[in-house]
Design a protein around this motif. Structure first.
Motif, PDB file in Angstrom:
ATOM      1  N   TRP A 333       7.086  10.074  -1.788  1.00 48.26           N
ATOM      2  CA  TRP A 333       5.791   9.859  -2.446  1.00 48.26           C
ATOM      3  C   TRP A 333       4.698  10.142  -1.428  1.00 48.26           C
ATOM      4  O   TRP A 333       4.772   9.697  -0.283  1.00 48.26           O
ATOM      5  CB  TRP A 333       5.713   8.420  -2.967  1.00 48.26           C
ATOM      6  N   LYS A 341       4.888   0.389  -9.032  1.00 47.37           N
ATOM      7  CA  LYS A 341       6.156   0.704  -8.360  1.00 47.37           C
ATOM      8  C   LYS A 341       7.210  -0.363  -8.690  1.00 47.37           C
ATOM      9  O   LYS A 341       7.001  -1.554  -8.454  1.00 47.37           O
ATOM     10  CB  LYS A 341       5.958   0.768  -6.842  1.00 47.37           C
ATOM     11  N   ILE A 347       9.295   3.917  -1.108  1.00 47.39           N
ATOM     12  CA  ILE A 347       8.591   5.200  -1.030  1.00 47.39           C
ATOM     13  C   ILE A 347       8.337   5.589   0.425  1.00 47.39           C
ATOM     14  O   ILE A 347       8.314   4.743   1.328  1.00 47.39           O
ATOM     15  CB  ILE A 347       7.245   5.175  -1.803  1.00 47.39           C
TER      16      ILE A 347
END
Length: 529
Positions: A333, A341, A347
Motif C-alpha cells: 500500500w 483497514k 500494509i
C-alpha cells in the motif's frame, strides 16, 4: 623445528599460487556502465542484482537510473537521473477501470519510454560520464527504447542488451530465427504443438507485429539520429544494432515453449531471485512467523500501480473479501494509512516481495500478473489469484490458469464474492499447490543459476573485447534475403531467361532452315525448267 630460510620462499610461492587459483574465475577488473532509464522500479531489479554480483567480483560498475540502491555497495556507483513519471496518469486510469486496450496504448507507452531515455541521455549527469570516463562494457536496459544502442558507439565499447521481458521479435536485434510455423506468438499463449487454426492466428499475429515493429522503428530512428547523427561519425541505426554483442532475456524456457536461440541470446529469467532470502524487516517477520495455523496471503499490484488509486467499489470489494478471511494478509500500500483497514491486514509502501514469497507460511499471492511477480511466485512454489491490469498481464495470468496453478479475476468483474470464490478455490484444493511445486522444480533445475550464467556471459564479452565471433551472419540480411526470396527469384528467373533465349535461338534456327529449304526448292525448280 624452525624451517630453514631456503624453504620460506617456497611457502610464500605456495600461498601465492593458492590465491591465484582461488581467483582464477575472475576476469581482470572492468569498468561497466549500466544505463536503464525506466519509470518502473521492478524493471531494474534484475540489472541491479547482476551489477552487485559483478561488483563483488572486483569490477567497477556504474548504474544510471532513477532508482539508486538503498544501501551502498563496494565497487557499485549509482548515478541518479530522476524521471518525471509519464505513466502515473495512465496507471491511475487503469486502477479506475479505464480502457486497457494495449493496441491503442502501445504507441503512447513507446513515446513516454523514448522521452525518458532521451532526457537521460542528455542529462548533465550522463553527459559528464561521457566526457570524463571510459568504459569496457555498456549494459543497456531495453523497454521501447532501441535508439540507445548508439551508446556503444558513443562510449566506444561493446554492448550487452538486457530485456525486461522474454524474447520476441520486437527485441530481435541479433537476427534470431522467428520460426512462425513452430513458435507461438506471445499473445497466442504456450501452444505446443499448434493446431492448424493456431498456425493461422500465429501468422496473422506475426504480420501485425511486423507492422508494429515498422512503426516503432520509424519513431526510434528519429530519436537515434537526434542523439547519434551520422554526420558526426556515428554509424547508422541499422549498423549500431549489429554491434550488439549479447542479449540477456528475462525469461526461461520452462515458462514458455522451446525455441531456437542464437549463442548470444541468453535466458536469465529469475535473475532478481535470491537463492537465500534476505532477513525480513522485524514487523513483517513477526507477522509471517505468527501465522503458522492459517498462513498468509500477499497482495501487490507491482511497482507502477498504486493501490490507493483503486476505484472505490473495487477497493471495497477487496477489503470486504480479505477482511473475512482467517488468513493474515500483507498488502503493498503506497500511503501511510489505509481507510477501513481490516485487523488481519498489514500494509507497507515497499515490500521485499521475493523474500516474503520465500517464507514457509506464505500460502497465496494476489497479483496484477507482471512477469517478475509471476516468475518469483513460480520459483517459490506459491499459487496465485491474478487481477491483470494491462500489457502482458492478461496473457501471463491466462497462462497460469491454463497451467493449473492459479485463478483469474478480471478487474471489470472484481466483486467481493468473485475474489472470495477465487481465493477459496485456490486455498481449498491441493492441486494448485502441487502443480506449482512441480513447475518450480522444473524452473530451478538448471546447470547454473541465472546470476552465474549472466555473469559468465558478461565477463565473456569483456574478455573477448565484444566477442565479435558470436555475431550471427543472418542478422546482416534483410527480410528478402532471410526468406531466400532473392534466391527463389533467381532460381525462377534464370531458367525463364534461358528458356526465352533458347526459344529465340530455336526460332531463328528454324527460320534459317526454312529459308535454306525454300532456296533449295527454288534452285531445283530453276534447274528443272
Amino acid at each position: 623445528m624452525v624451517p630453514s630460510r631456503s624453504k620460506r620462499p617456497s611457502i610464500l610461492l605456495l600461498i601465492a599460487s593458492i590465491i591465484v587459483i582461488a581467483l582464477s574465475d575472475v576476469v581482470n577488473s572492468a569498468k561497466i556502465l549500466c544505463l536503464f532509464p525506466t519509470g518502473s522500479k521492478s524493471h531494474v531489479l534484475g540489472p541491479q542484482t547482476l551489477l552487485k554480483h559483478l561488483a563483488s567480483r572486483g569490477h567497477e560498475v556504474t548504474m544510471v537510473s532513477a532508482f539508486p540502491l538503498s544501501k551502498p555497495v563496494k565497487n557499485y556507483r549509482d548515478v541518479y537521473v530522476p524521471i518525471q513519471s509519464g505513466f502515473d496518469t495512465m496507471m491511475s486510469k487503469f486502477m479506475q477501470g479505464g480502457s486497457r486496450n494495449m493496441f491503442r496504448m502501445m504507441p503512447v507507452v513507446a513515446k513516454i519510454s523514448m522521452d525518458y531515455n532521451n532526457d537521460t541521455l542528455n542529462s548533465p549527469q550522463f553527459q559528464q560520464l561521457v566526457r570524463e570516463e571510459r568504459f569496457d562494457l555498456a549494459i543497456l536496459g531495453y523497454f521501447m527504447n532501441g535508439f540507445i544502442v548508439g551508446v556503444g558507439s558513443l562510449l566506444k565499447c561493446p554492448v550487452v542488451m538486457y530485456i525486461s521481458a522474454g524474447f520476441n521479435q520486437v527485441v530481435n536485434f541479433v537476427g534470431n530465427p522467428q520460426e512462425i510455423a513452430s513458435v507461438p506468438h506471445l499473445f497466442l499463449g504456450n501452444k505446443n504443438p499448434m493446431t492448424f487454426m493456431d498456425l493461422v492466428k500465429n501468422t496473422l499475429l506475426s504480420v501485425f507485429e511486423a507492422g508494429f515493429i515498422t512503426y516503432i522503428e520509424s519513431v526510434t530512428k528519429s530519436y537515434y539520429y537526434y542523439n547519434f547523427p551520422t554526420e558526426k561519425g556515428f554509424p547508422t541505426y541499422e549498423e549500431a544494432k549489429l554491434n550488439i554483442s549479447l542479449m540477456l532475456c528475462n525469461a526461461y524456457f520452462t515458462q514458455t515453449v522451446p525455441r531456437p536461440m542464437l549463442p548470444n541470446v541468453i535466458e536469465v529469467g529469475g535473475l532478481q531471485i535470491k537463492s537465500k532470502p534476505d532477513p525480513l524487516p522485524q514487523d513483517i517477520q513477526a507477522w509471517l512467523d505468527g501465522a503458522d495455523e492459517h498462513g498468509v496471503i500477499f497482495l501487490s499490484f507491482g511497482s507502477n500501480l498504486k493501490s490507493s488509486s483503486l476505484r472505490e467499489d473495487k477497493f471495497e470489494a477487496i477489503i470486504g473479501s480479505l477482511g473475512k478471511l482467517k488468513q493474515r494478509v500483507i498488502w503493498k500500500w503506497d500511503t501511510d494509512q489505509m481507510p477501513r483497514k481490516p485487523a488481519n491486514v498489514l500494509i507497507g509502501k515497499w515490500l521485499p516481495q521475493d523474500d516474503i514469497l520465500a517464507h514457509r507460511n506464505l500460502k497465496l499471492f494476489i497479483t496484477h500478473g507482471g512477469l517478475g511477480s509471476i516468475t518469483e511466485s513460480m520459483y517459490h512454489g506459491v499459487p496465485i489469484v491474478g487481477i491483470p491490469m494491462f500489457g502482458d498481464q492478461d496473457h501471463n495470468v491466462a497462462q497460469v490458469v491454463e497451467e493449473g496453478w492459479g485463478e483469474s479475476v478480471s478487474f471489470d468483474n472484481l466483486t467481493e464474492s468473485a475474489l472470495t470464490g477465487a481465493i477459496e478455490r485456490v486455498l481449498g484444493s491441493e492441486r494448485y499447490t502441487q502443480k506449482i511445486q512441480n513447475m518450480a522444480t522444473l524452473y530451478k533445475d538448471r546447470p547454473q543459476s541465472a546470476l552465474d550464467l549472466a555473469t559468465f556471459w558478461v565477463e565473456y564479452v569483456v574478455r573477448h573485447k565484444g566477442a565479435r565471433h558470436l555475431h550471427y551472419q543472418g542478422a546482416d540480411l534483410n527480410r528478402w534475403q532471410r526468406s531466400l526470396l532473392d534466391v527463389l527469384v533467381f532460381l525462377v528467373a534464370v531458367p525463364f531467361v534461358v528458356f526465352k533465349i533458347l526459344g529465340v535461338l530455336l526460332r531463328k534456327l528454324k527460320k534459317q532452315k526454312q529459308k535454306a529449304a525454300d532456296a533449295n526448292r527454288v534452285s531445283k525448280l530453276k534447274k528443272k525448267y
